[in-house]
Design an enzyme around this catalytic site. Sequence first.
Site, PDB file in Angstrom:
ATOM      1  N   MET A 337       0.827  -1.212   0.000  1.00 20.97           N
ATOM      2  CA  MET A 337       0.000   0.000   0.000  1.00 20.97           C
ATOM      3  C   MET A 337       0.859   1.259   0.000  1.00 20.97           C
ATOM      4  O   MET A 337       0.609   2.193  -0.757  1.00 20.97           O
ATOM      5  CB  MET A 337      -0.938   0.005   1.216  1.00 20.97           C
ATOM      6  CG  MET A 337      -1.909  -1.139   1.256  1.00 20.97           C
ATOM      7  SD  MET A 337      -2.946  -1.285  -0.218  1.00 20.97           S
ATOM      8  CE  MET A 337      -4.054   0.094  -0.018  1.00 20.97           C
ATOM      9  N   ASP A 356      10.653   3.113   5.596  1.00 22.97           N
ATOM     10  CA  ASP A 356      10.441   1.740   6.077  1.00 22.97           C
ATOM     11  C   ASP A 356      11.518   1.444   7.114  1.00 22.97           C
ATOM     12  O   ASP A 356      12.420   2.263   7.360  1.00 22.97           O
ATOM     13  CB  ASP A 356      10.448   0.732   4.911  1.00 22.97           C
ATOM     14  CG  ASP A 356       9.539  -0.468   5.228  1.00 22.97           C
ATOM     15  OD1 ASP A 356       9.825  -1.168   6.215  1.00 22.97           O
ATOM     16  OD2 ASP A 356       8.560  -0.691   4.501  1.00 22.97           O
ATOM     17  N   VAL A 413       1.844   0.880   7.760  1.00 26.98           N
ATOM     18  CA  VAL A 413       2.706  -0.172   8.330  1.00 26.98           C
ATOM     19  C   VAL A 413       1.833  -1.382   8.639  1.00 26.98           C
ATOM     20  O   VAL A 413       0.652  -1.417   8.296  1.00 26.98           O
ATOM     21  CB  VAL A 413       3.462   0.322   9.595  1.00 26.98           C
ATOM     22  CG1 VAL A 413       4.372   1.492   9.238  1.00 26.98           C
ATOM     23  CG2 VAL A 413       2.507   0.712  10.706  1.00 26.98           C
ATOM     24  N   GLU A 415      -0.651  -4.179  10.061  1.00 23.72           N
ATOM     25  CA  GLU A 415      -1.976  -3.998  10.688  1.00 23.72           C
ATOM     26  C   GLU A 415      -1.916  -4.486  12.141  1.00 23.72           C
ATOM     27  O   GLU A 415      -2.500  -5.509  12.498  1.00 23.72           O
ATOM     28  CB  GLU A 415      -3.019  -4.775   9.859  1.00 23.72           C
ATOM     29  CG  GLU A 415      -4.460  -4.552  10.256  1.00 23.72           C
ATOM     30  CD  GLU A 415      -5.029  -3.221   9.814  1.00 23.72           C
ATOM     31  OE1 GLU A 415      -4.252  -2.290   9.533  1.00 23.72           O
ATOM     32  OE2 GLU A 415      -6.255  -3.106   9.784  1.00 23.72           O
ATOM     33  N   LYS A 420       1.451   0.437  15.034  1.00 25.68           N
ATOM     34  CA  LYS A 420       0.874   1.705  14.587  1.00 25.68           C
ATOM     35  C   LYS A 420       1.069   2.776  15.666  1.00 25.68           C
ATOM     36  O   LYS A 420       1.375   3.933  15.358  1.00 25.68           O
ATOM     37  CB  LYS A 420      -0.603   1.530  14.227  1.00 25.68           C
ATOM     38  CG  LYS A 420      -0.795   0.581  13.035  1.00 25.68           C
ATOM     39  CD  LYS A 420      -1.952   0.969  12.163  1.00 25.68           C
ATOM     40  CE  LYS A 420      -2.281  -0.049  11.083  1.00 25.68           C
ATOM     41  NZ  LYS A 420      -1.672   0.202   9.785  1.00 25.68           N
ATOM     42  N   SER A 442      -7.179  -0.990   7.582  1.00 23.01           N
ATOM     43  CA  SER A 442      -8.438  -1.439   6.987  1.00 23.01           C
ATOM     44  C   SER A 442      -9.415  -1.953   8.023  1.00 23.01           C
ATOM     45  O   SER A 442     -10.593  -2.091   7.724  1.00 23.01           O
ATOM     46  CB  SER A 442      -8.197  -2.509   5.911  1.00 23.01           C
ATOM     47  OG  SER A 442      -6.981  -3.148   6.075  1.00 23.01           O
ATOM     48  N   HIS A 463      -8.366   5.625   3.940  1.00 24.71           N
ATOM     49  CA  HIS A 463      -8.349   4.202   3.582  1.00 24.71           C
ATOM     50  C   HIS A 463      -8.351   4.046   2.064  1.00 24.71           C
ATOM     51  O   HIS A 463      -9.322   4.396   1.396  1.00 24.71           O
ATOM     52  CB  HIS A 463      -9.577   3.523   4.213  1.00 24.71           C
ATOM     53  CG  HIS A 463      -9.672   2.066   3.945  1.00 24.71           C
ATOM     54  ND1 HIS A 463     -10.861   1.401   3.777  1.00 24.71           N
ATOM     55  CD2 HIS A 463      -8.710   1.124   3.807  1.00 24.71           C
ATOM     56  CE1 HIS A 463     -10.625   0.123   3.559  1.00 24.71           C
ATOM     57  NE2 HIS A 463      -9.331  -0.062   3.564  1.00 24.71           N
ATOM     58  N   GLU A 475     -11.621   6.153   1.097  1.00 24.52           N
ATOM     59  CA  GLU A 475     -12.591   6.239   2.190  1.00 24.52           C
ATOM     60  C   GLU A 475     -11.931   7.012   3.331  1.00 24.52           C
ATOM     61  O   GLU A 475     -10.906   6.567   3.871  1.00 24.52           O
ATOM     62  CB  GLU A 475     -12.941   4.807   2.614  1.00 24.52           C
ATOM     63  CG  GLU A 475     -14.066   4.695   3.578  1.00 24.52           C
ATOM     64  CD  GLU A 475     -14.441   3.217   3.836  1.00 24.52           C
ATOM     65  OE1 GLU A 475     -13.588   2.336   3.635  1.00 24.52           O
ATOM     66  OE2 GLU A 475     -15.576   2.975   4.260  1.00 24.52           O
ATOM     67  N   ASN A 513     -15.659  -2.153   3.541  1.00 25.78           N
ATOM     68  CA  ASN A 513     -15.410  -3.528   3.982  1.00 25.78           C
ATOM     69  C   ASN A 513     -16.582  -4.091   4.772  1.00 25.78           C
ATOM     70  O   ASN A 513     -16.867  -5.281   4.729  1.00 25.78           O
ATOM     71  CB  ASN A 513     -14.126  -3.606   4.811  1.00 25.78           C
ATOM     72  CG  ASN A 513     -12.895  -3.476   3.932  1.00 25.78           C
ATOM     73  OD1 ASN A 513     -12.974  -3.675   2.721  1.00 25.78           O
ATOM     74  ND2 ASN A 513     -11.767  -3.128   4.523  1.00 25.78           N
TER      75      ASN A 513
HETATM   76  P1  NAD Z   1       2.731  -4.798   3.746  1.00 27.08           P
HETATM   77  O1  NAD Z   1       3.067  -5.870   4.692  1.00 27.08           O
HETATM   78  O2  NAD Z   1       2.876  -5.030   2.270  1.00 27.08           O
HETATM   79  O3  NAD Z   1       3.593  -3.502   4.101  1.00 27.08           O
HETATM   80  C1  NAD Z   1       3.823  -3.037   5.393  1.00 27.08           C
HETATM   81  C2  NAD Z   1       5.168  -2.351   5.378  1.00 27.08           C
HETATM   82  O4  NAD Z   1       5.314  -1.639   6.594  1.00 27.08           O
HETATM   83  C3  NAD Z   1       6.345  -3.325   5.285  1.00 27.08           C
HETATM   84  O5  NAD Z   1       7.189  -2.935   4.223  1.00 27.08           O
HETATM   85  C4  NAD Z   1       7.016  -3.183   6.637  1.00 27.08           C
HETATM   86  O6  NAD Z   1       8.426  -3.377   6.574  1.00 27.08           O
HETATM   87  C5  NAD Z   1       6.670  -1.771   7.008  1.00 27.08           C
HETATM   88  N1  NAD Z   1       6.779  -1.512   8.440  1.00 27.08           N
HETATM   89  C6  NAD Z   1       6.375  -2.290   9.461  1.00 27.08           C
HETATM   90  N2  NAD Z   1       6.664  -1.695  10.631  1.00 27.08           N
HETATM   91  C7  NAD Z   1       7.234  -0.508  10.355  1.00 27.08           C
HETATM   92  C8  NAD Z   1       7.757   0.552  11.123  1.00 27.08           C
HETATM   93  N3  NAD Z   1       7.723   0.496  12.453  1.00 27.08           N
HETATM   94  N4  NAD Z   1       8.275   1.623  10.503  1.00 27.08           N
HETATM   95  C9  NAD Z   1       8.308   1.675   9.153  1.00 27.08           C
HETATM   96  N5  NAD Z   1       7.843   0.695   8.375  1.00 27.08           N
HETATM   97  C10 NAD Z   1       7.311  -0.390   8.951  1.00 27.08           C
HETATM   98  O7  NAD Z   1       1.226  -4.372   4.080  1.00 27.08           O
HETATM   99  P2  NAD Z   1       0.178  -3.597   3.197  1.00 27.08           P
HETATM  100  O8  NAD Z   1      -0.667  -4.569   2.496  1.00 27.08           O
HETATM  101  O9  NAD Z   1       0.868  -2.534   2.427  1.00 27.08           O
HETATM  102  O10 NAD Z   1      -0.735  -2.928   4.316  1.00 27.08           O
HETATM  103  C11 NAD Z   1      -0.328  -1.841   5.083  1.00 27.08           C
HETATM  104  C12 NAD Z   1      -1.506  -1.243   5.798  1.00 27.08           C
HETATM  105  O11 NAD Z   1      -2.522  -0.895   4.858  1.00 27.08           O
HETATM  106  C13 NAD Z   1      -2.182  -2.147   6.802  1.00 27.08           C
HETATM  107  O12 NAD Z   1      -2.643  -1.380   7.876  1.00 27.08           O
HETATM  108  C14 NAD Z   1      -3.346  -2.721   6.014  1.00 27.08           C
HETATM  109  O13 NAD Z   1      -4.402  -3.145   6.846  1.00 27.08           O
HETATM  110  C15 NAD Z   1      -3.745  -1.522   5.211  1.00 27.08           C
HETATM  111  N6  NAD Z   1      -4.492  -1.807   3.980  1.00 27.08           N
HETATM  112  C16 NAD Z   1      -4.153  -2.850   3.201  1.00 27.08           C
HETATM  113  C17 NAD Z   1      -4.871  -3.085   2.039  1.00 27.08           C
HETATM  114  C18 NAD Z   1      -4.491  -4.239   1.155  1.00 27.08           C
HETATM  115  O14 NAD Z   1      -5.269  -4.565   0.261  1.00 27.08           O
HETATM  116  N7  NAD Z   1      -3.339  -4.835   1.317  1.00 27.08           N
HETATM  117  C19 NAD Z   1      -5.917  -2.250   1.689  1.00 27.08           C
HETATM  118  C20 NAD Z   1      -6.234  -1.167   2.498  1.00 27.08           C
HETATM  119  C21 NAD Z   1      -5.507  -0.956   3.645  1.00 27.08           C
END
Ligand code: NAD
Length: 732
Positions: A337, A356, A413, A415, A420, A442, A463, A475, A513
């Site tokens: 994301m 990251d 980051v 979920e 967070k 999400s 979102h 959203e 959702n």
């Molecule tokens: P992901 O696992 O692909 O990416 C998360 C990234 O965050 C990783 O690269 C990780 O190294 C990094 N990270 C973790 N802890 C960290 C920190 N302390 N400091 C900096 N970076 C850190 O996950 P994603 O699918 O990109 O989802 C990320 C967020 O978006 C979540 O909250 C998820 O619920 C939300 N989201 C996801 C989707 C989806 O379809 N995947 C859709 C909407 C919202």
Amino acid sequence: MTDFTMTTDADGVAIISWDVQGKSMNVLTLDGLAELDALIDQALADEAIKGIVITSGKDTFAGGMDLNVIAKMKEMAGDDPARGLFEGTMKMHGILRKIERAGMDAKTNKGGKPIAAALPGTALGIGLEIPLATHRIFAADNAKAKIGLPEIMVGIFPGAGGTTRLTRKLGAMAASPFLLEGKLSEPKKAKAAGIIDEVVDDPLAAAKAWVLNAKDADILKPWDAKGYKMPGGAPYNPAGFMTFVGASAMVNGKTKGVYPAAKAMLSAVYEGALVPFDTALKIEARWFTNVLMNPSSGNMIRSLFINKEALEKGAVRPEGVPDQRVKKVGVLGAGMMGAGIALVSAQAGMEVVLIDQKQEAADKGKAYTADYMDKGIARKKATPEKKDEVLGRITATTDYAALADADLIIEAVFEDPKVKAEVTKAVDAVTNTDCIFATNTSTLPISELAKASKNPEQFIGIHFFSPVEKMMLVEIIKGKKTGDRAVAKALDFTRQIRKTPIVVNDARFFYANRCIIPYINEGIRMVKEGVAPALIENAAKMVGMPLGPLQLVDETSVDLGAKIARATKAAMGDAYPDGEVDEVIFWMEEQGRLGRKTKAGFYDYDEKGKRQGLSSVVKAQYPQAEAQPDLIDVQHRLLFSQSLEAVRALEEGVLEDIREGDVGAILGWGFAPWSGGPLSWLDMIGAPYAAERCDQLSDAYGERFACPDLLRDMAAKGQSFYGRFDPQADAA
Ligand code: NAD
């Protein structure tokens, strides 16, 4: 108000210039059409005028018909709306046909005045239908201009002769991408396709010169000349036969019969091809009336055009908050994301800091933009310079100090509330006091996450949907303490990245959702009951859902479903209603059938991950019941499961505006677009019938279909959602 003005030059060419005051792009209103009509009459009657050029006073020609007018046309048509609509459409045909015939003698086809169109830029919808009625179309060599007939995208079809003229000009096969898919082209491509006639540096000068030299034969349309044959052949001709049979199958395959406009347009083309031109226009008008009389077209125009645009222009933006446009955005988490959010922000011209935990992860997130731009270059949609420019705006780092002067932070980051909270605090320590902090969670409640922030009024949910660069909806979620400036910031940011926002209040799963999960669950529940998976999937598609619920599970992954189920159960305790669903999901998880990513789920996949058929393993575990339900029952279970959730979201105040409920549903999860959205769909079937169906479904399948009080009340009072909550926007 004057939309069209006419001047005559020294050579006797009348220039009719279209320039709607106070609008950046011309749109045609009924008053505007009457003005054009009067000017054409005047120019044709004036002996001193040798020919006419229709052009625009802006750098574009026109964006189309004012869709607000189309939405209101039915109301304006009085007690006999079909007749009123048909007669109104025929009047429009009369005016355009007058341009086309240009005063020619009906028998000899001689004596008409040449009329050309000079397009400085974009010409869409009726903005192309008017030029198509002229004798020659000149367009400026402007690669940014778009030429086409996009009506089908909002549930109607070109009804001012565009359907009939383009088919006769190009042939049914060649016209089909422009009519059935609403394909838009830049001028050179539009010329190559035969839609327009010339691409020049100065279209007005070229059009004038042509008008002065045109002969009688130059201004006679092929279809008005003796012996005209449709390019590619009419239906009862070997080549034409193939086209029409194929087109009909293609349209039904793509629309599953739920989009009335595509079918009606095809009928207009087919039937029109068998008769003389003027009769074909009458047939086109009949089908156009038929489409406008179908509630689907009004609902689609309302949601996909009028209300979508209103939301994009800030219909729900808090009043009085100054411009909050973002200059520098910090994106935390460079995963799937975060990488997408960095890409769209940099494309919109913002400076981006992408953070990251490790430099490699941050770099990988930035590389997503590089890959994306490379693909754009390969498809000639971007240039290497543009790639450098966009990449140059993204700083990939692990250093929070780089966020010091960011005015918006979006965290994406893991979920996990703990992670967070940590990043929220780390950001607070380095950013300045008016920076807004947004979370892309999400599932986690915004008000809870805001507790980690120094400034909960500056904490908000933004979102996104995946993939970020493709999905149009954003959203925005207000926590209990979120202030107006944070909402304005989120909305201004969404506008910068050219997406459509909805603003909702904090509640489990927010809005999108919350509604899609019951759809998925209903599909899974039916598998458990022994309903044939093929029936479930096809029922969904035949009612206009882009993906069946089982395919959707495979795409989003079974383990994500299992994870959400466990978390929801933990949060809800005994009130948790989805034990039956979990049984199937947990079994799938145990079997390692996690969906497309493991090449096994409700469907089977080949080595390359290409979907094959519904899996026999699943069928063996959940054998088909002997008695299968009616198609309509399956469809209603799938649509009501989503729509009732939307009604509950409205009842509970999660949704504050029904427009957002409908627009968000179509753009967020693809809710049957032909219906205009879940609330529009309930209006279409009517509250009394909807309430009755709720009673039947809840008796047969369970409490989750219980009729919400709001819907029951509306049924008793004979109300609709748009009548009760938004009389202004009521197009029905
Ligand atoms: P992901 O696992 O692909 O990416 C998360 C990234 O965050 C990783 O690269 C990780 O190294 C990094 N990270 C973790 N802890 C960290 C920190 N302390 N400091 C900096 N970076 C850190 O996950 P994603 O699918 O990109 O989802 C990320 C967020 O978006 C979540 O909250 C998820 O619920 C939300 N989201 C996801 C989707 C989806 O379809 N995947 C859709 C909407 C919202």
